[in-house]
Design a protein around this motif. Structure first.
Motif, PDB file in Angstrom:
ATOM      1  N   GLN A 290      -5.717 104.714  32.762  1.00  0.00           N
ATOM      2  CA  GLN A 290      -5.929 103.278  32.571  1.00  0.00           C
ATOM      3  C   GLN A 290      -7.133 102.787  33.376  1.00  0.00           C
ATOM      4  O   GLN A 290      -7.968 102.030  32.865  1.00  0.00           O
ATOM      5  CB  GLN A 290      -4.680 102.502  32.988  1.00  0.00           C
ATOM      6  CG  GLN A 290      -3.568 102.517  31.967  1.00  0.00           C
ATOM      7  CD  GLN A 290      -2.452 101.566  32.352  1.00  0.00           C
ATOM      8  OE1 GLN A 290      -2.187 101.327  33.524  1.00  0.00           O
ATOM      9  NE2 GLN A 290      -1.777 101.012  31.360  1.00  0.00           N
ATOM     10  N   GLN A 293     -10.347 103.723  31.723  1.00  0.00           N
ATOM     11  CA  GLN A 293     -10.678 102.876  30.575  1.00  0.00           C
ATOM     12  C   GLN A 293     -11.142 101.490  31.025  1.00  0.00           C
ATOM     13  O   GLN A 293     -12.029 100.898  30.410  1.00  0.00           O
ATOM     14  CB  GLN A 293      -9.463 102.754  29.647  1.00  0.00           C
ATOM     15  CG  GLN A 293      -8.914 104.074  29.152  1.00  0.00           C
ATOM     16  CD  GLN A 293      -9.947 104.956  28.483  1.00  0.00           C
ATOM     17  OE1 GLN A 293     -10.887 104.481  27.844  1.00  0.00           O
ATOM     18  NE2 GLN A 293      -9.793 106.268  28.639  1.00  0.00           N
ATOM     19  N   TRP A 299     -10.916  98.272  26.204  1.00  0.00           N
ATOM     20  CA  TRP A 299      -9.703  97.459  26.166  1.00  0.00           C
ATOM     21  C   TRP A 299      -8.783  97.829  25.007  1.00  0.00           C
ATOM     22  O   TRP A 299      -7.554  97.851  25.165  1.00  0.00           O
ATOM     23  CB  TRP A 299     -10.082  95.981  26.101  1.00  0.00           C
ATOM     24  CG  TRP A 299     -11.152  95.588  27.061  1.00  0.00           C
ATOM     25  CD1 TRP A 299     -12.388  95.092  26.769  1.00  0.00           C
ATOM     26  CD2 TRP A 299     -11.085  95.652  28.504  1.00  0.00           C
ATOM     27  NE1 TRP A 299     -13.104  94.850  27.917  1.00  0.00           N
ATOM     28  CE2 TRP A 299     -12.320  95.178  28.999  1.00  0.00           C
ATOM     29  CE3 TRP A 299     -10.109  96.065  29.401  1.00  0.00           C
ATOM     30  CZ2 TRP A 299     -12.605  95.110  30.353  1.00  0.00           C
ATOM     31  CZ3 TRP A 299     -10.386  96.000  30.762  1.00  0.00           C
ATOM     32  CH2 TRP A 299     -11.608  95.525  31.224  1.00  0.00           C
ATOM     33  N   ILE A 302      -6.603 100.841  25.792  1.00  0.00           N
ATOM     34  CA  ILE A 302      -5.502 100.550  26.720  1.00  0.00           C
ATOM     35  C   ILE A 302      -4.339  99.903  25.970  1.00  0.00           C
ATOM     36  O   ILE A 302      -3.173 100.282  26.143  1.00  0.00           O
ATOM     37  CB  ILE A 302      -5.985  99.628  27.853  1.00  0.00           C
ATOM     38  CG1 ILE A 302      -7.023 100.351  28.720  1.00  0.00           C
ATOM     39  CG2 ILE A 302      -4.804  99.175  28.714  1.00  0.00           C
ATOM     40  CD1 ILE A 302      -7.644  99.465  29.789  1.00  0.00           C
ATOM     41  N   ARG A 305      -2.568 102.422  23.547  1.00  0.00           N
ATOM     42  CA  ARG A 305      -1.776 103.426  24.255  1.00  0.00           C
ATOM     43  C   ARG A 305      -0.556 102.812  24.942  1.00  0.00           C
ATOM     44  O   ARG A 305       0.472 103.482  25.113  1.00  0.00           O
ATOM     45  CB  ARG A 305      -2.657 104.143  25.270  1.00  0.00           C
ATOM     46  CG  ARG A 305      -2.032 105.389  25.894  1.00  0.00           C
ATOM     47  CD  ARG A 305      -3.035 106.062  26.820  1.00  0.00           C
ATOM     48  NE  ARG A 305      -2.489 107.199  27.495  1.00  0.00           N
ATOM     49  CZ  ARG A 305      -2.605 108.462  27.095  1.00  0.00           C
ATOM     50  NH1 ARG A 305      -3.252 108.718  25.960  1.00  0.00           N
ATOM     51  NH2 ARG A 305      -2.108 109.464  27.801  1.00  0.00           N
ATOM     52  N   ALA A 306      -0.665 101.538  25.325  1.00  0.00           N
ATOM     53  CA  ALA A 306       0.447 100.881  26.014  1.00  0.00           C
ATOM     54  C   ALA A 306       1.686 100.774  25.145  1.00  0.00           C
ATOM     55  O   ALA A 306       2.798 100.615  25.650  1.00  0.00           O
ATOM     56  CB  ALA A 306       0.023  99.492  26.485  1.00  0.00           C
ATOM     57  N   TRP A 316       0.342  99.296  36.172  1.00  0.00           N
ATOM     58  CA  TRP A 316       0.350  99.392  34.709  1.00  0.00           C
ATOM     59  C   TRP A 316       0.306  98.005  34.086  1.00  0.00           C
ATOM     60  O   TRP A 316      -0.481  97.757  33.158  1.00  0.00           O
ATOM     61  CB  TRP A 316       1.593 100.155  34.264  1.00  0.00           C
ATOM     62  CG  TRP A 316       1.615 100.523  32.814  1.00  0.00           C
ATOM     63  CD1 TRP A 316       1.164 101.675  32.250  1.00  0.00           C
ATOM     64  CD2 TRP A 316       2.124  99.725  31.727  1.00  0.00           C
ATOM     65  NE1 TRP A 316       1.346 101.653  30.888  1.00  0.00           N
ATOM     66  CE2 TRP A 316       1.941 100.464  30.540  1.00  0.00           C
ATOM     67  CE3 TRP A 316       2.707  98.470  31.653  1.00  0.00           C
ATOM     68  CZ2 TRP A 316       2.333  99.986  29.295  1.00  0.00           C
ATOM     69  CZ3 TRP A 316       3.095  97.983  30.415  1.00  0.00           C
ATOM     70  CH2 TRP A 316       2.908  98.729  29.246  1.00  0.00           C
ATOM     71  N   SER A 319      -3.108  96.364  34.440  1.00  0.00           N
ATOM     72  CA  SER A 319      -4.114  96.959  33.556  1.00  0.00           C
ATOM     73  C   SER A 319      -3.954  96.477  32.122  1.00  0.00           C
ATOM     74  O   SER A 319      -4.929  96.080  31.464  1.00  0.00           O
ATOM     75  CB  SER A 319      -4.014  98.492  33.612  1.00  0.00           C
ATOM     76  OG  SER A 319      -4.220  98.972  34.917  1.00  0.00           O
ATOM     77  N   VAL A 320      -2.722  96.499  31.621  1.00  0.00           N
ATOM     78  CA  VAL A 320      -2.478  96.089  30.236  1.00  0.00           C
ATOM     79  C   VAL A 320      -2.775  94.604  30.061  1.00  0.00           C
ATOM     80  O   VAL A 320      -3.404  94.187  29.069  1.00  0.00           O
ATOM     81  CB  VAL A 320      -1.028  96.417  29.832  1.00  0.00           C
ATOM     82  CG1 VAL A 320      -0.734  95.863  28.433  1.00  0.00           C
ATOM     83  CG2 VAL A 320      -0.798  97.923  29.861  1.00  0.00           C
ATOM     84  N   ALA A 323      -6.470  94.024  29.897  1.00  0.00           N
ATOM     85  CA  ALA A 323      -7.001  94.405  28.581  1.00  0.00           C
ATOM     86  C   ALA A 323      -6.668  93.347  27.534  1.00  0.00           C
ATOM     87  O   ALA A 323      -7.520  92.976  26.708  1.00  0.00           O
ATOM     88  CB  ALA A 323      -6.443  95.767  28.175  1.00  0.00           C
TER      89      ALA A 323
END
Length: 551
Positions: A290, A293, A299, A302, A305-306, A316, A319-320, A323
């Motif tokens: 993450q 990226q 973005w 991310i 994949r989340a 986590w 990061s999400v 994005a």
């Protein structure tokens, strides 16, 4: 003819292993290479080299950093790692009987396992390659008698100062080569290191002088595999030495060659499988992925994949959510994903080198430039082996450019100019700073990122509590209504904290200034859930509230 075929077969296996290592790092773990690169700043200066050489193991450290700087381009880094692995395998094979050739890959599988520990530095692999290669060279030269004794007496302190505690592997392999009559080398090496510890290295703990030095990013951290790999190399060399000869192992292997080869191959494959399965923790490397990226502003990757890989940590969630905010999807989809709590947007500072990276990026893009700069300074100072960070230094310079702090920015730019991959960017930044005032301000204001941050940032300095960051997000948006990210973070923070009254109060405000064609689905869901006091089946926000309340 048979010897020629054997040579081609062995080189073919070596090349096949090299290709496997290349694909493993280049395709599977480019983010791990980027992780290591961002926590050092290799400088192409004599002073930098001499500084490394002033510490035992300094050459291995310097050479490891030299190679690691090329991780900036992960595929190039993967190629260099493949070459390093191939050199090590050939060096180990030179110490073994031809019938044990397949077992020369066994230490490589263990090394792959060892490198799964993110604290392990490339200096360890460099020292391992150079020591095994040196022993092979000494064996071919055939030093013996008084000449060999004198040579070892002189070589051992040089090897230690250049390559660190890996000198123990050199000594043990020399004992294997010369027999137990060389056992005095162990005593000589121990006395030498104790002497160095009480004189030149008295500021270092004895554990580091004897066993680690520059091999890991964490002082006094000596993983089991760090000493197990050299032990395996010594055992293989010892077995080969004891069974060498026309009536020894080679003759036996000639009779049962296929079976013996299969056993060796299975051993290497099993250890290799364990190396990948046990050495690379999926959750840890998911967070590293993450961050990789985020660094490259990928973005969409991310977010995509989340949906499949969830790590229930604040990192986590940070990061999400970052994005989502960059794609203007935070209001719609925030609670479609795991939220760690009121730290899911930006977590409080932690004293380590990784946790606050997504928070620092979020602060920077929100326009809270001073907070971003402070986080980046803290991250850099949390690198336990005292190295600088190219990534952090570059971001610190960008923050200083936004704030108009040009003189301190030049100090950091001068460091970046002495590197390889940050030099071009640093030279352009220097040209902007050193131009006349009018041109400088025009160019910075015209920059798509720096110019925008100048418009949305706070113009006055003040202190605030992390616990009141929702108010700061709101003030940041009121300061500039074009800062839609601040608005999304403001409403998001209120929802995370369950501040029902404030959510109802400011939701019309968000609808008016948010620039949405219609009220975002996420906000609609949250408002309905609040009005029905959580009794809304299928509500994503309702599920979050129940989880936080322990229901």
């Amino acid at each position: 003819m048979r010897k020629l075929l054997d040579r081609y077969w062995r080189w073919g296996l070596t090349m096949l292993m090299g290709i496997g290592v290349l694909l493993f790092w280049g395709l599977g773990y480019p983010h791990a290479l980027s992780y290591h690169e961002q926590y050092q700043l290799f400088l192409w200066t004599t002073d930098y080299f001499l500084e490394r050489m002033s510490v035992a193991g300094g050459f291995a450290d310097w050479a490891g950093e030299f190679i690691t700087q090329f991780y900036y381009l992960p595929w190039l880094g993967a190629i260099l790692l493949a070459v390093l692995y191939m050199l090590l395998q050939r060096a180990i094979a030179s110490l073994l009987s031809p019938s044990l050739y397949l077992l020369s890959f066994l230490p490589l599988a263990l090394l792959l396992w060892h490198m799964g520990d993110l604290s392990v530095l490339l200096s360890y692999s460099v020292a391992l390659v150079l020591v095994v290669g040196l022993v092979g060279l000494v064996g071919r030269v055939g030093l013996a008698g008084k000449a060999g004794m004198l040579g070892d007496v002189l070589v051992i302190p040089i090897v230690y100062w250049l390559l660190g505690p890996m000198v123990w592997l050199y000594v043990l392999l020399r004992v294997v080569q010369g027999g137990w009559k060389q056992g005095w080398l162990l005593l000589w090496t121990g006395l030498l290191l104790l002497l160095l510890w009480t004189t030149l290295l008295d500021q270092w703990p004895l554990e580091m002088v004897m066993g680690s030095m520059t091999y890991t990013r964490i002082p006094l951290h000596i993983p089991v595999l760090q000493w197990l790999i050299p032990v395996v190399v010594v055992i293989l060399a010892g077995v080969s030495r004891l069974t060498d000869g026309a009536n020894g192992l080679d003759r036996l292997m000639g009779r049962y060659g296929v079976i013996a080869g299969c056993i060796q191959a299975v051993a290497v494959i099993v250890i290799g499988w364990f190396a990948i399965d046990k050495g690379y923790d999926p959750e840890t490397y998911e967070l590293v992925w993450q961050d990789y990226q985020i660094r490259h502003e990928q973005w969409d990757k991310i977010i995509k994949r989340a949906n499949k890989h969830v790590v229930r940590t604040s990192f986590w969630s940070n990061s999400v959510n970052l994005a989502l905010s960059q794609k203007r999807l935070l209001a719609d989809r925030m609670f479609d994903f795991y939220q760690s709590g009121d730290d899911a947007l930006i977590m409080p500072r932690k004293r380590d080198l990784t946790s606050n990276l997504p928070s620092a990026e979020a602060y920077y893009r929100l326009g809270l430039v001073n907070s971003a700069q402070r986080y980046m300074f803290d991250i850099q100072e949390s690198i336990l082996n005292g190295k600088k960070s190219g990534r952090c230094t570059k971001r610190i310079v960008e923050c200083m450019l936004v704030n108009g702090h040009y003189k301190p920015a030049l100090k950091h730019i001068n460091l970046l100019k002495k590197s390889l991959f940050y030099r071009g960017w640093a030279e352009k930044a220097e040209q902007v700073i050193t131009s006349d005032a009018k041109t400088r301000e025009t160019r910075i204001n015209a920059h798509p990122q720096l110019g925008r941050l100048r418009q949305i940032r706070f113009k006055d300095d003040f202190l605030y509590s992390h616990a009141e960051k929702d108010k700061i997000f709101g003030l940041l948006f009121m300061n500039n209504h074009d800062n839609k990210m601040a608005l999304d973070y403001f409403i998001g923070e209120l929802l995370l904290r369950g501040n029902v009254q404030a959510v109802i109060q400011y939701m019309p405000w968000a609808e008016q200034y948010g620039g949405y064609r219609q009220m975002p689905i996420g906000y609609q869901d949250a408002v309905q859930c609040i009005r029905q006091q959580g009794n809304l089946p299928g509500s994503m926000y309702g599920n979050y509230v129940k989880r936080m309340m322990g229901r």
